[in-house]
Design a protein around this motif. Structure first.
Motif, PDB file in Angstrom:
ATOM      1  N   LEU A  33     -46.295 -14.119 -52.667  1.00  0.00           N
ATOM      2  CA  LEU A  33     -47.037 -13.038 -52.028  1.00  0.00           C
ATOM      3  C   LEU A  33     -46.143 -12.268 -51.077  1.00  0.00           C
ATOM      4  O   LEU A  33     -45.001 -12.653 -50.833  1.00  0.00           O
ATOM      5  N   TYR A  37     -48.794  -9.901 -46.113  1.00  0.00           N
ATOM      6  CA  TYR A  37     -50.071 -10.564 -46.377  1.00  0.00           C
ATOM      7  C   TYR A  37     -50.095 -11.933 -45.700  1.00  0.00           C
ATOM      8  O   TYR A  37     -51.106 -12.310 -45.105  1.00  0.00           O
ATOM      9  N   MET A  52     -55.081 -18.914 -53.430  1.00  0.00           N
ATOM     10  CA  MET A  52     -54.025 -18.712 -52.447  1.00  0.00           C
ATOM     11  C   MET A  52     -53.940 -19.900 -51.499  1.00  0.00           C
ATOM     12  O   MET A  52     -52.844 -20.314 -51.109  1.00  0.00           O
TER      13      MET A  52
END
Length: 91
Positions: A33, A37, A52
């Motif tokens: 990622l 973020y 995630m």
């Protein structure tokens, strides 16, 4: 005032990241990622998906529950006593 769940989660991720010796760039790359973020997760401004959360735990080398600051051993939930039904029983 109570800390939001997102903020508490993010603080725990940051704590584990630092304990593991990772920079935000390192961990973000391991999770696949963007660093921005990850920063938003750590500051409680993002609400990561279960996928995630799994990637974060795996990349940090910890069980998922460690991200929530709870013991890794399950706690026995107390169930209310079941009372027998009164009256008619349908058949």
């Amino acid at each position: 005032m109570a800390v939001s769940p997102q903020r508490a989660f993010g603080e725990r991720v940051r704590e584990l990241r630092l304990a593991g010796g990772f920079t935000q760039d390192d961990l973000a790359e391991r999770c696949g990622l963007f660093r921005t973020y990850l920063s938003r997760i750590e500051t409680g401004r993002a609400n990561p998906t279960l996928t995630m959360i799994d990637a974060l735990a795996s990349s940090l080398g910890v069980p998922i529950v460690a991200l929530f600051g709870v013991p890794a051993t399950p706690v026995e939930a107390k169930r209310p006593a079941v009372r027998p039904a009164r009256g008619r029983v349908s058949r």
